[in-house]
Design a protein around this motif. Structure first.
Motif, mmCIF file in Angstrom:
data_model
loop_
_atom_site.group_PDB
_atom_site.id
_atom_site.type_symbol
_atom_site.label_atom_id
_atom_site.label_comp_id
_atom_site.label_asym_id
_atom_site.label_seq_id
_atom_site.Cartn_x
_atom_site.Cartn_y
_atom_site.Cartn_z
ATOM 1 N N GLY A 394 49.456 42.462 30.992
ATOM 2 C CA GLY A 394 49.120 42.727 32.389
ATOM 3 C C GLY A 394 47.937 43.670 32.532
ATOM 4 N N GLY A 395 47.910 44.715 31.729
ATOM 5 C CA GLY A 395 46.838 45.690 31.816
ATOM 6 C C GLY A 395 45.496 45.074 31.476
ATOM 7 N N ASN A 396 45.469 44.265 30.424
ATOM 8 C CA ASN A 396 44.212 43.630 30.037
ATOM 9 C C ASN A 396 43.772 42.588 31.050
ATOM 10 N N GLN A 397 44.747 41.899 31.634
ATOM 11 C CA GLN A 397 44.400 40.945 32.689
ATOM 12 C C GLN A 397 43.729 41.663 33.854
ATOM 13 N N GLN A 398 44.309 42.808 34.214
ATOM 14 C CA GLN A 398 43.740 43.559 35.329
ATOM 15 C C GLN A 398 42.322 44.025 35.002
ATOM 16 N N LEU A 406 33.086 44.251 38.892
ATOM 17 C CA LEU A 406 32.000 45.173 38.540
ATOM 18 C C LEU A 406 30.693 44.408 38.396
ATOM 19 N N ALA A 407 30.783 43.147 37.937
ATOM 20 C CA ALA A 407 29.576 42.339 37.781
ATOM 21 C C ALA A 407 28.876 42.120 39.116
ATOM 22 N N MET A 408 29.615 42.227 40.211
ATOM 23 C CA MET A 408 29.020 42.015 41.535
ATOM 24 C C MET A 408 28.450 43.314 42.107
ATOM 25 N N LYS A 409 28.590 44.418 41.361
ATOM 26 C CA LYS A 409 28.122 45.727 41.826
ATOM 27 C C LYS A 409 28.567 46.019 43.260
ATOM 28 N N PRO A 410 29.877 46.011 43.503
ATOM 29 C CA PRO A 410 30.358 46.201 44.878
ATOM 30 C C PRO A 410 30.198 47.643 45.341
ATOM 31 N N ARG A 411 30.044 47.821 46.639
ATOM 32 C CA ARG A 411 29.953 49.176 47.201
ATOM 33 C C ARG A 411 31.269 49.583 47.829
ATOM 34 N N ILE A 412 32.113 48.583 48.077
ATOM 35 C CA ILE A 412 33.444 48.863 48.611
ATOM 36 C C ILE A 412 34.457 48.116 47.761
ATOM 37 N N LEU A 413 35.461 48.822 47.255
ATOM 38 C CA LEU A 413 36.485 48.151 46.458
ATOM 39 C C LEU A 413 37.845 48.330 47.095
ATOM 40 N N LEU A 414 38.571 47.227 47.220
ATOM 41 C CA LEU A 414 39.913 47.272 47.777
ATOM 42 C C LEU A 414 40.893 46.945 46.650
ATOM 43 N N PHE A 415 41.786 47.883 46.359
ATOM 44 C CA PHE A 415 42.780 47.653 45.311
ATOM 45 C C PHE A 415 44.156 47.526 45.954
ATOM 46 N N ASP A 416 44.853 46.441 45.665
ATOM 47 C CA ASP A 416 46.211 46.273 46.177
ATOM 48 C C ASP A 416 47.172 46.376 44.990
ATOM 49 N N GLU A 417 47.923 47.429 44.932
ATOM 50 C CA GLU A 417 48.853 47.691 43.813
ATOM 51 C C GLU A 417 48.147 47.507 42.472
ATOM 52 N N PRO A 418 47.129 48.322 42.193
ATOM 53 C CA PRO A 418 46.297 48.059 41.007
ATOM 54 C C PRO A 418 47.038 48.173 39.679
ATOM 55 N N THR A 419 48.153 48.877 39.628
ATOM 56 C CA THR A 419 48.807 49.042 38.324
ATOM 57 C C THR A 419 50.224 48.503 38.309
ATOM 58 N N ARG A 420 50.542 47.606 39.242
ATOM 59 C CA ARG A 420 51.895 47.046 39.240
ATOM 60 C C ARG A 420 52.137 46.255 37.953
ATOM 61 N N GLY A 421 53.264 46.516 37.308
ATOM 62 C CA GLY A 421 53.634 45.780 36.101
ATOM 63 C C GLY A 421 52.731 46.030 34.921
#
Lengths: 491, 323
Positions: A394-398, A406-421
């Protein structure tokens, strides 16, 4: 004692979700069960109603030991359950639903008249003469459908009724109807197990409250002898075992994203600012609108009212593609269903957004090199870049999904339950990455059900309740304040 | 990636496993032919075989794009029939009409593909139903338009593409145009699938939600897949018209043969997995198998039963191997 659960334990796939939990329900009692998401409430209710079998522990009904292989046996013994989602057949009548599979017959044919009469009696016995046995179930409002479910349980001579988040789909005025019904059932000597996140209901209805946390019994309290604040302390009290990266030291930059009175079907008048360099935590219960908020910003289900500003200029996001082009990234809650293409390789998954949004023929090799650097940067452990992501942890998938964004160089990031499981080691790595992104000037929104994570990571926390902003807390608030806002216990 | 990451030998093997089974099967069948009829391997006869196989390989390539995106195209067989019948009536023996009508056929194939794609995506009709409906519509329309029996005739110029080739090539004698067309189509298909378009198409078939949330235009991709299928079917129709002749039977059942070929080539129904090379090899293998059955004197009537067995077996084996 009507129903007694003793020392109930249950594991799924080696993960212990219930550990020696016990509780008792008296006849005519409303016994509330509370706890955070993942505390084990639903599993316990499923065991009591026969949907799951305990690994250890005993169930006694009227003092006699019982064990249920399936929900049918529990029903026959007198334990009924009303689920969050109803199990009615929408095209059938109320009476047909109530007597589904055990219709009264006369000379081999269904005796419609007897069925209607008995349904009518049952409805009258709970003060619901207003519902016609011949009405089509699907045309009834949600609250009345719930009544039909309850009547169905009563027709089976239920003596214990389990209600799992019964108000989750009810409007405010419908809750009153449910209250009246619950009191009526109580008078008939039925014991009720009432699972709810909403502390107001718990205090309005119950005589005792059992608190679960991380699969263990915390305590059982007399409702009259406790307060919402004390209850919340029981629900959250725990040690902080994990260390979080240091918070932003510099004052946050200008607002990258701003919402002004933004709303849609699930959200109401949301005001929110995400500033460059800060991690804004979004707290709240399941169904409070946390994910809806991220999805609306990302253009999945759009805002229908209010305004959204990106770097000060108004932006109406039409689609996820539009959001991606505007520099927004969204790491979804459900990695497998909405994040990864499981049969594709690490490299293909990491390049998905880049390829989808800016396909190119020229410079493809250079782009692959860039992605490889990102994969190295987020430290994906895989047998190779061609390995299919479904074989990764799971961690590596995330991390692969992170590399994709990151490849898109975003300026806003939305994380929904970033470390679940995700295991502890990868969790810390992802927390570090999130913080680094903010330090590099991104505006980060992070949704989390896990209070230590929410509190440990966020520079400030916005708590949602019923689709509205319930309040905002500065960095490092006590867990009680977050839960208080989320459940409405503070108000 | 971390240091232990790149193990080239392993990923090469991993890629081979995709088309490995179909290559093995093809090799076995080719060996049986070598024993039974060595003359099959004379270059002219081999090329004649490829010429015969070209339409099916092209149809399988087109079908691959639709299947890998998660859909089906059941309309290609009747599209081929419609194209040939329409061409015969419009050309009606007039050489001057040949090339305009070929262009029209290509346009008609694209149009049918566009209709399939738009109905499936915009109206959310499952592609199985959309293309089944399109199949019936085309059959009915062509019967009605011709009044029950095909009319007109194709010109010699038209038939050239399916029948003839570049003459006087040493050793090969003749290089059939059909084989050249096949090589062109195969190149286009492989290049498309290696491009960003192909990779995103695979993602759309594998997980449309994830693809959409990464910014892919999922519906547009699916429409393009149907366009490619329609286009390739039109090309196959040009070859088949020249090769076979004008009848209502020319495209009959080809949609299922093409789907069988694609599945045999290791492409997963439902989308997201399999290579276009595998799909085309599947078509070649199927043609080799039909040749073999012929050599062993098995009745042509059994052809569809064999196909039925293959498609069930291929999907069943694919399922058990994945779980």
């Amino acid at each position: 004692m009507l129903l007694e659960l003793n020392g109930i334990s249950k594991s799924f796939l080696g993960v212990r979700v219930l550990d020696g939990v016990g509780l008792q329900v008296r006849a005519g009692e409303v016994h509330a069960v509370v706890g955070e998401n993942g505390a084990g409430k639903s599993t316990l209710m499923k065991i009591a109603s026969g949907a799951h079998q305990p690994d250890a522990g005993m169930i006694h009904l009227d003092g006699d030991p019982v064990s249920f292989r399936d929900p049918r046996q529990a029903q026959a013994a007198g334990i009924g359950i009303i689920h969050q989602e109803f199990n009615l057949l929408p095209e059938r009548t109320v009476a047909q639903n109530v007597f589904l599979g055990r219709e009264p017959t006369r000379r081999g044919l269904v005796d419609l008249r007897a069925m209607h009469e008995r349904t009518e009696e049952l409805l009258a016995s709970v003060g619901q003469e207003g519902i016609s046995p011949q009405a089509t179930a699907g045309t009834l409002g949600v609250a009345r459908q719930q009544v039909v479910e309850i009547v169905k349980a009563l027709s089976l001579d239920a003596r214990v009724l389990i209600m799992d988040e019964p108000t989750a789909s009810l409007a405010d005025h419908e809750v009153e109807l449910l209250y009246a019904l619950v009191r009526r059932l109580q008078e008939r000597g039925i014991g009720i197990l009432y699972v709810s996140h909403r502390l107001k209901e718990v205090f309005d209805l119950s005589s005792r409250i059992t608190v679960l946390k991380d699969g263990k019994l915390v305590t059982t309290l007399d409702t009259a002898a406790t307060s919402p604040e004390a209850l919340v302390r029981h629900m959250v009290g725990r040690e902080l075992a994990h260390y979080y990266p240091p918070r932003a030291t510099a004052t946050p930059g200008p607002a990258r994203l701003a919402l002004k009175a933004a709303g849609n079907r699930k959200l109401h008048a949301i005001d929110l600012e995400l500033r460059a360099g800060e991690v804004v935590g979004i707290g709240g219960l399941q169904g409070s609108g946390r994910s809806s908020l991220a999805r609306a910003i990302f253009g999945v289900n759009r805002f229908s009212t209010g305004e959204m500003f990106l770097d000060g200029s108004p932006l109406h996001v039409r689609s996820p593609r539009h959001a991606v082009r505007a520099g927004i990234a969204y790491v979804t809650e459900d990695r497998k269903a909405e994040g990864l293409v499981l049969g594709q390789s690490v490299l293909d998954n990491a390049m998905l957004a880049l390829r989808a949004v800016t396909p190119t023929v020229a410079g493809r090799a250079a782009r692959a090199v860039g992605i490889r650097e990102l994969l190295a940067g987020v430290q994906v452990h895989a047998a190779g870049e061609r390995q299919e992501v479904r074989f990764l942890s799971g961690g590596n998938q995330q991390k692969v999904i992170l590399a994709r964004w990151l490849a898109m160089k975003p300026r806003i990031l939305l994380f929904d339950e970033p470390t679940r499981g995700i295991d502890v080691g990868a969790k810390a790595a992802i927390h570090d990455l999130i913080r680094r992104l903010a330090d590099d000037g991104a505006a980060v929104l992070m949704i989390s059900s896990e209070l230590p994570e929410l509190i440990g990571m966020s520079d400030r926390i916005v708590v949602l309740r019923d689709g509205r902003v319930a309040g905002e807390l500065p960095a490092g608030p006590p867990e009680e304040s977050v839960v208080g806002l989320a459940t409405g216990a503070g108000s | 990636m971390t240091a232990e990451a790149t193990l080239p030998s392993r990923w090469r093997f991993g890629r081979l496993t995709g088309i490995g089974p179909i290559l093995a099967l093809l090799a076995v069948l080719l060996m049986v032919i070598a024993i039974r009829q060595p003359s099959f391997y004379d270059p002219p006869s081999l090329l004649a075989f490829l010429k015969r196989a070209a339409p099916l390989v092209i149809l399988a390539a087109g079908q691959y794009f639709v299947i890998v995106a998660g859909d089906f195209d059941l309309s290609v067989g009747s599209l081929v029939t419609a194209e040939v019948v329409i061409a015969a009536r419009l050309i009606d023996g007039d050489p001057a009409m040949t090339w305009p009508v070929v262009a029209l056929m290509i346009g008609f194939g694209l149009m049918v593909g566009l209709a399939n794609g738009l109905i499936t995506t915009a109206l959310r009709v499952p592609s199985f139903i959309t293309t089944l409906g399109m199949y019936l519509i085309l059959v009915g329309a062509v019967y009605t338009w011709t009044g029950g029996s095909p009319r007109g005739a194709l010109t010699e110029e038209f038939r050239l593409l399916g029948r003839r080739g570049i003459e006087g090539i040493p050793f090969l004698q003749q290089l059939p145009y059909a084989v050249l067309v096949l090589a062109g189509i195969a190149t286009i298909a492989v290049v498309l699938m290696r491009s960003d378009f192909g990779k995103v198409l695979l993602a759309v078939g594998g997980n449309p939600r994830a693809a959409a949330l990464s910014g892919a235009r999922v519906n547009l991709m699916r429409v393009i897949a149907f366009l490619i299928s329609g286009l390739f079917a039109a090309v196959a129709a040009v070859l088949l018209g020249g090769f076979g002749g004008v009848s209502f039977q020319v495209g009959a059942g080809l949609e299922f043969t093409a789907i069988t070929a694609v599945v045999l080539g290791g492409v997963v129904l439902g989308g997201g997995r399999g290579s276009v090379i595998g799909a085309m090899l599947g078509a070649v293998t199927l043609e080799v198998l039909f040749t073999l059955l012929n050599l062993f004197g098995v009745s042509g009537a059994l052809k569809s039963a064999v196909q039925g067995l293959i498609i069930i077996a291929a999907v069943a084996i694919g399922r058990t191997r994945r779980n």
